[in-house]
Write a protein that holds these residues in place. Sequence first.
Motif, PDB file in Angstrom:
ATOM      1  N   PRO A 608      -6.552  10.001 -24.594  1.00 32.04           N
ATOM      2  CA  PRO A 608      -6.468   8.667 -23.989  1.00 32.04           C
ATOM      3  C   PRO A 608      -5.341   8.574 -22.965  1.00 32.04           C
ATOM      4  O   PRO A 608      -4.183   8.894 -23.252  1.00 32.04           O
ATOM      5  CB  PRO A 608      -6.180   7.766 -25.192  1.00 32.04           C
ATOM      6  CG  PRO A 608      -5.448   8.640 -26.156  1.00 32.04           C
ATOM      7  CD  PRO A 608      -5.980  10.031 -25.959  1.00 32.04           C
ATOM      8  N   CYS A 609      -5.687   8.139 -21.777  1.00 27.36           N
ATOM      9  CA  CYS A 609      -4.707   8.051 -20.699  1.00 27.36           C
ATOM     10  C   CYS A 609      -4.380   6.596 -20.374  1.00 27.36           C
ATOM     11  O   CYS A 609      -5.016   5.665 -20.855  1.00 27.36           O
ATOM     12  CB  CYS A 609      -5.228   8.759 -19.453  1.00 27.36           C
ATOM     13  SG  CYS A 609      -6.779   8.082 -18.830  1.00 27.36           S
ATOM     14  N   CYS A 610      -3.380   6.416 -19.537  1.00 30.61           N
ATOM     15  CA  CYS A 610      -2.949   5.088 -19.108  1.00 30.61           C
ATOM     16  C   CYS A 610      -3.927   4.482 -18.115  1.00 30.61           C
ATOM     17  O   CYS A 610      -4.733   5.181 -17.506  1.00 30.61           O
ATOM     18  CB  CYS A 610      -1.588   5.183 -18.408  1.00 30.61           C
ATOM     19  SG  CYS A 610      -0.239   5.583 -19.494  1.00 30.61           S
ATOM     20  N   VAL A 611      -3.794   3.180 -17.903  1.00 28.55           N
ATOM     21  CA  VAL A 611      -4.442   2.544 -16.759  1.00 28.55           C
ATOM     22  C   VAL A 611      -3.448   2.552 -15.602  1.00 28.55           C
ATOM     23  O   VAL A 611      -2.255   2.803 -15.774  1.00 28.55           O
ATOM     24  CB  VAL A 611      -4.903   1.112 -17.085  1.00 28.55           C
ATOM     25  CG1 VAL A 611      -5.951   1.129 -18.175  1.00 28.55           C
ATOM     26  CG2 VAL A 611      -3.748   0.230 -17.469  1.00 28.55           C
ATOM     27  N   SER A 612      -3.943   2.258 -14.431  1.00 24.99           N
ATOM     28  CA  SER A 612      -3.147   2.441 -13.214  1.00 24.99           C
ATOM     29  C   SER A 612      -1.880   1.613 -13.190  1.00 24.99           C
ATOM     30  O   SER A 612      -0.849   2.059 -12.659  1.00 24.99           O
ATOM     31  CB  SER A 612      -4.001   2.106 -11.988  1.00 24.99           C
ATOM     32  OG  SER A 612      -4.459   0.769 -12.039  1.00 24.99           O
ATOM     33  N   VAL A 613      -1.907   0.398 -13.737  1.00 21.20           N
ATOM     34  CA  VAL A 613      -0.727  -0.468 -13.646  1.00 21.20           C
ATOM     35  C   VAL A 613       0.373  -0.031 -14.603  1.00 21.20           C
ATOM     36  O   VAL A 613       1.476  -0.593 -14.572  1.00 21.20           O
ATOM     37  CB  VAL A 613      -1.086  -1.946 -13.891  1.00 21.20           C
ATOM     38  CG1 VAL A 613      -2.018  -2.454 -12.805  1.00 21.20           C
ATOM     39  CG2 VAL A 613      -1.685  -2.152 -15.277  1.00 21.20           C
ATOM     40  N   GLU A 614       0.105   0.970 -15.456  1.00 22.88           N
ATOM     41  CA  GLU A 614       1.094   1.441 -16.418  1.00 22.88           C
ATOM     42  C   GLU A 614       1.852   2.674 -15.935  1.00 22.88           C
ATOM     43  O   GLU A 614       2.674   3.219 -16.686  1.00 22.88           O
ATOM     44  CB  GLU A 614       0.400   1.766 -17.747  1.00 22.88           C
ATOM     45  CG  GLU A 614      -0.195   0.539 -18.438  1.00 22.88           C
ATOM     46  CD  GLU A 614      -1.070   0.886 -19.631  1.00 22.88           C
ATOM     47  OE1 GLU A 614      -1.322  -0.007 -20.464  1.00 22.88           O
ATOM     48  OE2 GLU A 614      -1.523   2.048 -19.722  1.00 22.88           O
ATOM     49  N   LYS A 615       1.595   3.114 -14.718  1.00 21.65           N
ATOM     50  CA  LYS A 615       2.257   4.329 -14.249  1.00 21.65           C
ATOM     51  C   LYS A 615       2.584   4.210 -12.762  1.00 21.65           C
ATOM     52  O   LYS A 615       2.077   3.332 -12.061  1.00 21.65           O
ATOM     53  CB  LYS A 615       1.373   5.552 -14.509  1.00 21.65           C
ATOM     54  CG  LYS A 615       0.029   5.515 -13.804  1.00 21.65           C
ATOM     55  CD  LYS A 615      -0.831   6.716 -14.177  1.00 21.65           C
ATOM     56  CE  LYS A 615      -2.157   6.683 -13.440  1.00 21.65           C
ATOM     57  NZ  LYS A 615      -3.012   7.825 -13.758  1.00 21.65           N
ATOM     58  N   GLU A 616       3.417   5.119 -12.306  1.00 22.02           N
ATOM     59  CA  GLU A 616       3.898   5.098 -10.927  1.00 22.02           C
ATOM     60  C   GLU A 616       3.277   6.245 -10.139  1.00 22.02           C
ATOM     61  O   GLU A 616       3.029   7.323 -10.670  1.00 22.02           O
ATOM     62  CB  GLU A 616       5.420   5.212 -10.909  1.00 22.02           C
ATOM     63  CG  GLU A 616       6.042   5.020  -9.539  1.00 22.02           C
ATOM     64  CD  GLU A 616       7.561   4.917  -9.596  1.00 22.02           C
ATOM     65  OE1 GLU A 616       8.163   4.630  -8.542  1.00 22.02           O
ATOM     66  OE2 GLU A 616       8.139   5.114 -10.676  1.00 22.02           O
ATOM     67  N   GLY A 617       3.029   5.995  -8.863  1.00 23.64           N
ATOM     68  CA  GLY A 617       2.489   7.028  -7.994  1.00 23.64           C
ATOM     69  C   GLY A 617       1.789   6.399  -6.801  1.00 23.64           C
ATOM     70  O   GLY A 617       1.733   5.180  -6.669  1.00 23.64           O
ATOM     71  N   LYS A 640      -0.992   8.285 -22.851  1.00 21.95           N
ATOM     72  CA  LYS A 640      -0.022   8.942 -21.981  1.00 21.95           C
ATOM     73  C   LYS A 640      -0.471   8.836 -20.523  1.00 21.95           C
ATOM     74  O   LYS A 640      -1.679   8.814 -20.242  1.00 21.95           O
ATOM     75  CB  LYS A 640       0.106  10.434 -22.321  1.00 21.95           C
ATOM     76  CG  LYS A 640       0.820  10.765 -23.620  1.00 21.95           C
ATOM     77  CD  LYS A 640       0.870  12.272 -23.827  1.00 21.95           C
ATOM     78  CE  LYS A 640       1.545  12.631 -25.138  1.00 21.95           C
ATOM     79  NZ  LYS A 640       3.004  12.421 -25.091  1.00 21.95           N
ATOM     80  N   PRO A 641       0.471   8.797 -19.594  1.00 20.65           N
ATOM     81  CA  PRO A 641       0.094   8.933 -18.184  1.00 20.65           C
ATOM     82  C   PRO A 641      -0.549  10.296 -17.945  1.00 20.65           C
ATOM     83  O   PRO A 641      -0.189  11.289 -18.574  1.00 20.65           O
ATOM     84  CB  PRO A 641       1.433   8.815 -17.451  1.00 20.65           C
ATOM     85  CG  PRO A 641       2.358   8.141 -18.412  1.00 20.65           C
ATOM     86  CD  PRO A 641       1.919   8.591 -19.771  1.00 20.65           C
ATOM     87  N   ASP A 642      -1.497  10.348 -17.024  1.00 15.96           N
ATOM     88  CA  ASP A 642      -2.210  11.601 -16.773  1.00 15.96           C
ATOM     89  C   ASP A 642      -1.268  12.731 -16.399  1.00 15.96           C
ATOM     90  O   ASP A 642      -1.458  13.877 -16.832  1.00 15.96           O
ATOM     91  CB  ASP A 642      -3.234  11.393 -15.654  1.00 15.96           C
ATOM     92  CG  ASP A 642      -4.306  10.395 -16.023  1.00 15.96           C
ATOM     93  OD1 ASP A 642      -5.355  10.799 -16.543  1.00 15.96           O
ATOM     94  OD2 ASP A 642      -4.086   9.189 -15.801  1.00 15.96           O
ATOM     95  N   GLY A 643      -0.255  12.420 -15.579  1.00 14.94           N
ATOM     96  CA  GLY A 643       0.682  13.459 -15.170  1.00 14.94           C
ATOM     97  C   GLY A 643       1.402  14.084 -16.348  1.00 14.94           C
ATOM     98  O   GLY A 643       1.617  15.307 -16.378  1.00 14.94           O
TER      99      GLY A 643
END
Length: 1010
Positions: A608-617, A640-643
Amino acid sequence: MTVSRRNFLKLSAGAATVAAFGGLGVSLAPAVARAQLLKLNWAKRTTSICCYCAVGCGLIVCTSKDGQGRAINIEGDPDHPVNAGALCSKGASIWQLAENERRLNSPLYRAPYSNEWKPVSWDWALTEIAKRVKKTRDASLIARDAKGATVNRLETIGHIGSAALDNEECWTLQAVMRALGLVYIEHQARICHSSTVSALAESYGRGAMTNHWNDIANSDVVLVMGGNAAECHPISFKWVTEAMKRGAPLIHVDPRYTRTSAKADIYAKLRAGTDIAFLGGMMKYILDNELYFKEYVANYTNAAFVVDSGYSFRSGLFSGFNARAESYDQTKWAFKKDADGVPLRDPTFKNPRCVLNLMREHYKRYTVEAVSATTGTPKADILKVYETFCATGKPDKAATILYAMGWTQHTVGVQNIRAMSMIQLLLGNIGVAGGGVNALRGESNVQGSTDNSLLAQDLPGYMATPASHWQTLEAYNAANTPASNDPMSANWWSNKPKYLASLLKAMYPTASLDDAYNWLPKLDGDTKITEYMWLGLWDKIYNGKLNGLFVWGQNPACGGANAGKNREAMTKLDWMVNVNIFDNESGSFWRGPGMQPGKIKTEVFMLPCCVSVEKEGSVTNSGRWMQWRYAGPSPRPGTKPDGDIMLQLMEKIKDLYRAEGGALPHPVVNLNTVDWKNQHGEYDANKVARLINGYFLKDAEVGGRSFKKGQQVPGFAFLTADGSTCSGNWLYTGSYTDDGNMAARRDSTQTPEQAAIQLYPNWAWAWPANRRILYNRASVNAAGVPWDPKRAVIQWTGDKWAGDVPDGGWKPGEKHPFIMTQHGHAQLFGPGRVDGPFPEHYEPMEGPIKRHPFSGQLHNPVAYQIHSEEKAVADPRYPIVCTTYRMTEHWQTGLMTRHVGWLVEAEPQLFCEMSEELAAEKSIANGEKIRVYSLRGEVEAVAMVTKRIQPYIVQGKTVHLVGLPWQFGWHTPVDGGDSANLLSPSVGDPNTGIPETKAFMVNVMKIEGA
C-alpha cells in the motif's frame, strides 16, 4: 486596507454565504468568520497538484494540526495560472480519495493456490520480494547472447507502471529496474500517448505538446479531434471557451456527439479509425487551393527537399516493403544530397521530386467524395471544417489542435498525429502563440514518466535503449548521434554523448563510463522493438516466458487491450508485486470472474502506497510545466511513499548480493542510492531532483565558466562527455540549480509582452530550458521579426531575444529553427517512422468493410499483430463498430475513482451508448441490460439509447457504432460492470506498439429477463 487576491476571495466566499442565507433572518457572519479562523488556526496549508489528468491544476491542501494530521479540506488554488481555483469533479473529490477508509493499511500476501489475502509486515514483504527478485535474476540473467555479444539482460521479470508517480520516483524506479537488468519496462504512456512522442519527434524534433494550456486562448480557430476536452480535460476547456469569447470558432470532429460537440460551432461525425482519410483530404484541400503559408513552408520545413529516386508509392505500399518480414527498408526513403552531404533543396517547388510535389501526388486520391465514402462524414460538413481551419495559413492567424486517445490508440496512431502535424506546418501554425499540436495527456505525470523513461525503447531524456549491436559506449554514440554538414543546422542531438555520459554517472558515479555502459541491459538488436512493448510483453507472460512481474500504480487487468488475456497471463507467473492505494482487479486477479484460486500458483505481494497529497515531489503536465507538490497530511498509517518502497527494496536486494554474491552483482551493488536519501536514510525527493538536474563530479571549466565539484549544473549546455558531470535526465537540467528548486516557483510576474500571450515564465519550470512554446524561432522571419506582432512569442531587439526563451539563442538567420531535427527543418516527409514517410489511410485491423477507395491495401502492412489471434473483418457475427472512452467522473480504469463515493454516485455502472436506429433494430429499450461481445470476451452493460450516436453511411452501406467507457471493473462497485477492454484486440501501431482500442468490432443483444 490593502486586500490581496487570496484575501479578497476569502472575503467574497464569506459574503456569498451570508447573502445566500440572509433571507432566513439569521446573521451567519460570525459563523463564517469562525469557519475561516478554524481553517487557518487548526490547519497547515500546503500546495499540491491534482493527481488525475495532466492539465496540472493547482491545489491547496489543509491538514489538521492535531495528533491525527489528516487532510480536512482540499480545494483549487486560486493563484494557479492554469485552473485559477477551478477543479473538475475528480479534482474536487481528492479529499475523499485521501481520507478513504477503503485504503489498504498494511501489506498483503497471497500464497500460491490460496483463496485469501494475509496481512504481513513491511519488513517481511520487502525481504521476501527481494529474495524472489534475486532468485529469478540469478537463475536467468543473460550475460551473453547466442552470438556472443554482452547483453546483461533479464527477460524473466517485467515491470509495469507508473504515470501516477512523481518525476523523482519515476527516475528512481527506472534506475532500479535497469540496474537489475530488466528490458521489459512499460507503463501507462505506452497505451495512451506513446504514438504522440513518435509522431511529434519525427515531425518537429521533440515528442511533446508544442504549446501549453493557457496558450489555447490565443487561438483564432480551435479544432478538437481525437478527443473530448470538455469531459476528459474539463479545466483545459476553460481556455477553449476563452478563445471562443475572443471570436475563435470551435470545431469538433468525433465519432460521438459529446459535450465538446455541444459547445462547438461546427460538429462533424466520422467513423472511428478513419482520421487519416479526413486529414489527407484536408492536406489536398490546402495544396489544391494554395492555402499554405508559402514563406514558412519553403524556409522552415523540408517541403523543398528533393527525395532520391528510391522512394515510390504504389497500391498502398511504399517502396522497400518486405512482405515476409512485414517491414520496410527505410533507406529507400532518403533525400538527395549535394557534394557536401547537405540535402538538395528546390525552394521554387518546380522539381517534381521535391517533398511538396510528392505530397500533392500522394494526396490527390483524397477527394472529398472518397473521404466522405470512407469516413461517413457528409461532404458539406467536411468542407465546412476544411474551409474554417485552413483559413489560418496566414502570418496573422493561428489555429490549434487538441487531441487525445481518439488518435493515439490505433494501428495508425503515429500517422494520425503525423497527418495533423503536417497540416499545421503547411499553415505555419507551429512555434506561434495560439498554434501547435497539443496532446491532451490523461495522467498527472504521464509526461514526466515518459521523459524519465519507464519504457522499453528509451533511456531518460529520449535516448535509445542500448542494443546488442552497440557493444561499447563508442559504438552506441557512433550509431545514435546524428551528423549534419549544413552549417545552419544546429543538429542539437549531436550533444547526445554528453547526455548519455551524464546519465551513466548519475547511476554509477564511481564506475568508468565504459563499465557503466556495459552494465546497462541491451535489447536484442535483431528483434523488433515492439516485442519489448505492452502487447509483446503480455503475450510472453501469457505463454509462460516470465516468472515475476511488478505492477506499480497501474491496473492492466482492466486498462490493457484484450484484458481477459492479461488476467489469464497473470496465472502463469510465479510471483507478482502490486503497489497501489486500493485492492484492485490486477492485485486480486486470482479471485476475479472465472478464476479458480486453488489452481493458480502465482504468489502476490500487495504493497500500500501513499496518495499524492501525502508526499513531496514534482509532476510534469502536458504543457511540460514541472510543478512541485508538497506533503500535506502524513502517510496514512500502514502505507509508505512510493520512493521509500523503491529505496528500501533496492537496499534489501543490494544487501543480499553483498552477502551472497550472485549473477553480475556490479550494477546492483554499485547503483547510486546515496543521492536518494536524506540524513536519516529516508527517500528524499529534493535530493533526487538535484540528481536529475545534475551536478559537477569534479572541478571543471565548461563554456568559459568555472565550476566547483558538487555545484549544480545550470543548464544542459554545460553537461560534458568526459564524466565530469552527472545528470539523471538532460532535459531537466536547469530545473534545480544553485538558485534553488525552479519547479517550486509561484511567481506570476510577467513582462507586458509575456502577459499578452500568458507565458508565465516565472511560475514553475518548463522543459527544455524553461521554454514555454517549442520551436518559437519559427514564429519570426529570418530577420527576427514576428509573423504576428500582436502575439509575438519572441522577437529580436537588435542585440538579444525578448519574450519566451528562444529555441536556440543564435542571432536571426544563423540557424534553422527546428534545432532537434538533423537538418534543422520540420519534416513533412518523415523517413524515420517504420510505416512510411507520409500518412496513408488504412482500415483498423477490425472493421466493417473489406476495401476502401484509396488503395488495394486494407490494413497497415507492418502493424503489430499476433497472427494466431482471429480478427473480425466485415464479419457478419460482429457487424458493429465499437469505440471506448473516458468520463468526467472517473479516471483511467477507475481504480481510484470507483472507491470515491461522490464519483460513484454520479457514474455508478457500465453503460453502452447506441443510436435509436440500432436499438430499434435489436429491440433494445433505454435502460435495459444488454450483452456486448466480441471475439475476445463480453461485458454486461446498461443500454443508453441516444441521439448522440448516429449511424454512418459508408460506401452506401449503413454502419452502426456503440460506445463504452472503459473505466469499470469487477472489484467495485457491486454490479458496476467489468472492463470494456475485455472486448478490444491485441493489435498495435508498428512504431510504438500502442494497442488499437478505439475501433474494433462487436455485437450487442438484450439480456432477456434482466
